[in-house]
Motif scaffolding. Sequence first.
Motif, PDB file in Angstrom:
ATOM      1  N   ASP A 134      -3.418   5.305   4.422  1.00 19.19           N
ATOM      2  CA  ASP A 134      -4.337   5.897   3.439  1.00 19.19           C
ATOM      3  C   ASP A 134      -4.748   4.935   2.329  1.00 19.19           C
ATOM      4  OD1 ASP A 134      -4.259   8.231   4.820  1.00 19.19           O
ATOM      5  OD2 ASP A 134      -2.923   9.290   3.454  1.00 19.19           O
ATOM      6  N   ILE A 135      -4.051   3.808   2.224  1.00 23.58           N
ATOM      7  CA  ILE A 135      -4.340   2.859   1.138  1.00 23.58           C
ATOM      8  C   ILE A 135      -5.792   2.387   1.188  1.00 23.58           C
ATOM      9  CG2 ILE A 135      -3.870   0.498   0.320  1.00 23.58           C
ATOM     10  CD1 ILE A 135      -0.921   0.994   1.155  1.00 23.58           C
ATOM     11  N   MET A 136      -6.414   2.357   0.026  1.00 21.68           N
ATOM     12  CA  MET A 136      -7.764   1.790  -0.113  1.00 21.68           C
ATOM     13  C   MET A 136      -7.629   0.398  -0.727  1.00 21.68           C
ATOM     14  SD  MET A 136     -10.028   5.053  -1.393  1.00 21.68           S
ATOM     15  CE  MET A 136     -11.564   4.149  -1.144  1.00 21.68           C
ATOM     16  N   ARG A 137      -8.119  -0.594  -0.012  1.00 19.06           N
ATOM     17  CA  ARG A 137      -7.946  -1.976  -0.452  1.00 19.06           C
ATOM     18  C   ARG A 137      -8.979  -2.326  -1.531  1.00 19.06           C
ATOM     19  NH1 ARG A 137      -7.389  -1.970   5.096  1.00 19.06           N
ATOM     20  NH2 ARG A 137      -9.471  -2.882   5.452  1.00 19.06           N
ATOM     21  N   ASP A 138      -8.779  -1.722  -2.680  1.00 18.54           N
ATOM     22  CA  ASP A 138      -9.694  -1.895  -3.802  1.00 18.54           C
ATOM     23  C   ASP A 138      -8.876  -1.762  -5.081  1.00 18.54           C
ATOM     24  OD1 ASP A 138     -11.554  -1.735  -5.849  1.00 18.54           O
ATOM     25  OD2 ASP A 138     -12.900  -0.372  -4.775  1.00 18.54           O
ATOM     26  N   ASP A 139      -8.882  -2.800  -5.902  1.00 14.09           N
ATOM     27  CA  ASP A 139      -8.083  -2.778  -7.124  1.00 14.09           C
ATOM     28  C   ASP A 139      -8.465  -1.639  -8.062  1.00 14.09           C
ATOM     29  OD1 ASP A 139      -6.578  -4.979  -6.376  1.00 14.09           O
ATOM     30  OD2 ASP A 139      -7.954  -6.416  -7.291  1.00 14.09           O
ATOM     31  N   LYS A 140      -9.679  -1.136  -7.911  1.00 17.17           N
ATOM     32  CA  LYS A 140     -10.144  -0.067  -8.785  1.00 17.17           C
ATOM     33  C   LYS A 140      -9.827   1.327  -8.219  1.00 17.17           C
ATOM     34  CE  LYS A 140     -13.971  -2.838 -10.615  1.00 17.17           C
ATOM     35  NZ  LYS A 140     -15.450  -2.933 -10.773  1.00 17.17           N
ATOM     36  N   ALA A 141      -9.390   1.377  -6.971  1.00 21.63           N
ATOM     37  CA  ALA A 141      -9.104   2.673  -6.331  1.00 21.63           C
ATOM     38  C   ALA A 141      -7.782   3.245  -6.848  1.00 21.63           C
ATOM     39  CB  ALA A 141      -9.049   2.507  -4.824  1.00 21.63           C
ATOM     40  N   ASP A 142      -7.687   4.566  -6.835  1.00 25.36           N
ATOM     41  CA  ASP A 142      -6.450   5.242  -7.226  1.00 25.36           C
ATOM     42  C   ASP A 142      -5.559   5.375  -5.996  1.00 25.36           C
ATOM     43  OD1 ASP A 142      -4.393   6.745  -8.172  1.00 25.36           O
ATOM     44  OD2 ASP A 142      -5.582   8.545  -8.588  1.00 25.36           O
ATOM     45  N   ASN A 143      -4.574   4.500  -5.889  1.00 23.94           N
ATOM     46  CA  ASN A 143      -3.636   4.522  -4.769  1.00 23.94           C
ATOM     47  C   ASN A 143      -2.269   5.059  -5.175  1.00 23.94           C
ATOM     48  OD1 ASN A 143      -4.834   3.448  -2.241  1.00 23.94           O
ATOM     49  ND2 ASN A 143      -5.272   1.636  -3.505  1.00 23.94           N
ATOM     50  N   SER A 144      -2.212   5.775  -6.285  1.00 24.28           N
ATOM     51  CA  SER A 144      -0.925   6.245  -6.801  1.00 24.28           C
ATOM     52  C   SER A 144      -0.233   7.210  -5.842  1.00 24.28           C
ATOM     53  CB  SER A 144      -1.111   6.918  -8.166  1.00 24.28           C
ATOM     54  OG  SER A 144      -2.011   8.023  -8.068  1.00 24.28           O
ATOM     55  N   ASP A 145      -1.005   7.838  -4.960  1.00 20.04           N
ATOM     56  CA  ASP A 145      -0.411   8.757  -3.992  1.00 20.04           C
ATOM     57  C   ASP A 145       0.043   8.036  -2.728  1.00 20.04           C
ATOM     58  OD1 ASP A 145       0.320  11.469  -3.738  1.00 20.04           O
ATOM     59  OD2 ASP A 145      -1.264  11.784  -2.246  1.00 20.04           O
ATOM     60  N   ASN A 146      -0.259   6.737  -2.648  1.00 16.44           N
ATOM     61  CA  ASN A 146       0.045   5.981  -1.435  1.00 16.44           C
ATOM     62  C   ASN A 146       1.160   4.956  -1.613  1.00 16.44           C
ATOM     63  OD1 ASN A 146      -2.083   7.294  -0.038  1.00 16.44           O
ATOM     64  ND2 ASN A 146      -3.563   5.865  -0.940  1.00 16.44           N
ATOM     65  N   PHE A 147       1.328   4.438  -2.813  1.00 15.59           N
ATOM     66  CA  PHE A 147       2.425   3.500  -3.047  1.00 15.59           C
ATOM     67  C   PHE A 147       2.750   3.440  -4.524  1.00 15.59           C
ATOM     68  CE2 PHE A 147      -1.356   0.782  -3.460  1.00 15.59           C
ATOM     69  CZ  PHE A 147      -1.072   0.060  -4.614  1.00 15.59           C
ATOM     70  N   GLN A 148       3.972   2.952  -4.830  1.00 13.39           N
ATOM     71  CA  GLN A 148       4.358   2.709  -6.211  1.00 13.39           C
ATOM     72  C   GLN A 148       5.311   1.511  -6.242  1.00 13.39           C
ATOM     73  OE1 GLN A 148       7.100   6.572  -6.363  1.00 13.39           O
ATOM     74  NE2 GLN A 148       7.425   5.363  -8.214  1.00 13.39           N
ATOM     75  N   TRP A 149       5.187   0.714  -7.300  1.00 15.42           N
ATOM     76  CA  TRP A 149       6.093  -0.410  -7.479  1.00 15.42           C
ATOM     77  C   TRP A 149       7.396   0.117  -8.064  1.00 15.42           C
ATOM     78  CZ3 TRP A 149       4.892  -4.761  -5.138  1.00 15.42           C
ATOM     79  CH2 TRP A 149       3.557  -4.972  -4.792  1.00 15.42           C
ATOM     80  N   LEU A 150       8.506  -0.303  -7.460  1.00 16.15           N
ATOM     81  CA  LEU A 150       9.805   0.259  -7.814  1.00 16.15           C
ATOM     82  C   LEU A 150      10.538  -0.618  -8.827  1.00 16.15           C
ATOM     83  CD1 LEU A 150      11.037   1.512  -4.323  1.00 16.15           C
ATOM     84  CD2 LEU A 150       9.645   2.691  -6.033  1.00 16.15           C
ATOM     85  N   THR A 151      11.207   0.051  -9.740  1.00 14.12           N
ATOM     86  CA  THR A 151      12.017  -0.605 -10.767  1.00 14.12           C
ATOM     87  C   THR A 151      13.418  -0.016 -10.738  1.00 14.12           C
ATOM     88  OG1 THR A 151      11.478   1.028 -12.472  1.00 14.12           O
ATOM     89  CG2 THR A 151       9.963  -0.854 -12.222  1.00 14.12           C
ATOM     90  N   GLU A 152      14.341  -0.688 -11.432  1.00 15.05           N
ATOM     91  CA  GLU A 152      15.703  -0.155 -11.510  1.00 15.05           C
ATOM     92  C   GLU A 152      15.709   1.214 -12.178  1.00 15.05           C
ATOM     93  OE1 GLU A 152      18.986  -2.458 -12.746  1.00 15.05           O
ATOM     94  OE2 GLU A 152      18.270  -4.326 -11.849  1.00 15.05           O
ATOM     95  N   GLU A 153      14.890   1.382 -13.193  1.00 12.97           N
ATOM     96  CA  GLU A 153      14.840   2.665 -13.904  1.00 12.97           C
ATOM     97  C   GLU A 153      14.427   3.791 -12.954  1.00 12.97           C
ATOM     98  OE1 GLU A 153      12.629   4.763 -17.743  1.00 12.97           O
ATOM     99  OE2 GLU A 153      11.914   2.837 -16.968  1.00 12.97           O
ATOM    100  N   VAL A 154      13.418   3.537 -12.142  1.00  8.75           N
ATOM    101  CA  VAL A 154      12.926   4.570 -11.214  1.00  8.75           C
ATOM    102  C   VAL A 154      13.986   4.933 -10.193  1.00  8.75           C
ATOM    103  CG1 VAL A 154      11.287   5.009  -9.344  1.00  8.75           C
ATOM    104  CG2 VAL A 154      10.486   4.019 -11.487  1.00  8.75           C
ATOM    105  N   VAL A 155      14.603   3.934  -9.552  1.00  8.07           N
ATOM    106  CA  VAL A 155      15.538   4.235  -8.463  1.00  8.07           C
ATOM    107  C   VAL A 155      16.878   4.726  -8.974  1.00  8.07           C
ATOM    108  CG1 VAL A 155      14.395   2.646  -6.884  1.00  8.07           C
ATOM    109  CG2 VAL A 155      16.325   1.822  -8.257  1.00  8.07           C
ATOM    110  N   ASN A 156      17.286   4.308 -10.171  1.00  7.02           N
ATOM    111  CA  ASN A 156      18.540   4.818 -10.724  1.00  7.02           C
ATOM    112  C   ASN A 156      18.440   6.302 -11.035  1.00  7.02           C
ATOM    113  OD1 ASN A 156      20.348   2.665 -10.693  1.00  7.02           O
ATOM    114  ND2 ASN A 156      19.478   1.760 -12.545  1.00  7.02           N
TER     115      ASN A 156
END
Length: 402
Positions: free
Chosen positions: A53-75
């Motif tokens: 489902d990812i749209m290869r466009d920096d301006k597209a809203d892909n928040s429903d398709n991926f997220q960058w993970l951090t320690e805060e999020v996974v903890n």
Amino acid sequence: MANINKIKGVIGILTGGGDVPGLNPAIRAVTIRALREGYKVVGIRHGWAGAIDIMRDDKADNSDNFQWLTEEVVNRAGRTGGTFLHSSRTRPSTVSRKSVPAHLQEQYQADTNDLTPEVLKNLAWLGVDYMIPIGGDDTLSYGVRLAQEGFKVVAIPKTMDNDVPGTDYCIGFSTCVTRTIAMTNILRTSAGSHERFLVMEVFGRYAGFTAMLPTMAGVANRCVIPEYRFNVEHLTELLVADRFKNPSKYSVVLVSEGAMFEGGEMIFHNAEKDAYGHAKLGGIGDVVSEKLKETSAKFNNGKKIECINQKLGYLVRGGDPDAIDSVVPMAYGNLALDLILQNLHGRLVVLKNGRYDHVPLDVVTSTKKVVDVGRFYNTERLRPHYKSFEMKPLFIMTSSDL
């Protein structure tokens, strides 16, 4: 200490198929270790669906398709059940026309479409160097496809049924067994109060491990599994005898969702199939209960015996992981990172005979893992068969000889 100022690469991770307790601890283990080793981690949301489902466009809203993970999020999610990345039963190599993302519908207009080229482009757009899918044999079979396309894949096995080939253990199995034992024991009081049969429908489409282990642990008198078509009169006769011997006048049978009567087939909830061709199972416990009631009079002096019938379903799938499903995902995640640091890929992390290891990923599609009826299931007694436990692995009959 790892040099975290220079990014070594990007690791993608996703969860596919049904949710199980232990997925979030696995995501956490991968992410924490990867970040400390100098990698970035991106979580693909909704399983393989997010990857198409990812749209290869920096301006597209892909928040429903991926997220960058951090320690805060996974903890925050790491000690909980389910998967915060969410899941799906999507297979990118066989996407129906109606399920093709809107931005790709002009390119893919066949009844069934292979969107693997889009997956590869999307992962490249994200800069993903390694992919870690966590799932059962369906989810991981597409991981095999990606590996065949040359993408670097390290997979982690998960499924309540514990039927991924090549490993003795899949994330989610222990919690499923633990809950099955606990909930069956809860319902014993009702079964005993009313002197009834207790019929518990448990997970297990093709493999009966989730019925076998609780029965072996003493929670049930009998179990019927997908690997052996059972005779309902024989089952009834056994349960009537078990009930008669019990001072509280009840008996218990665990029924795998994929169990079949002699001459019969699997019972499905409906005819609708998922992307992997599987219709939703459900209802064998209802049918077994009716058959037991109808047949019981033959073995109980003409008097029918009522049933308490319970489908465990999502009750064993939801909630927090038990101890094993908290520890094993942590170890699997770290083992996956060990492989990546060695630039090893096309591998499946496993437990074999109590030790962590890894095997070729294509084992997932090369064979099936089911109960060895000859070694572990007594077809006359309709229950687990065992003689000696010496040198057997933790869960006895779940060992993979591969």
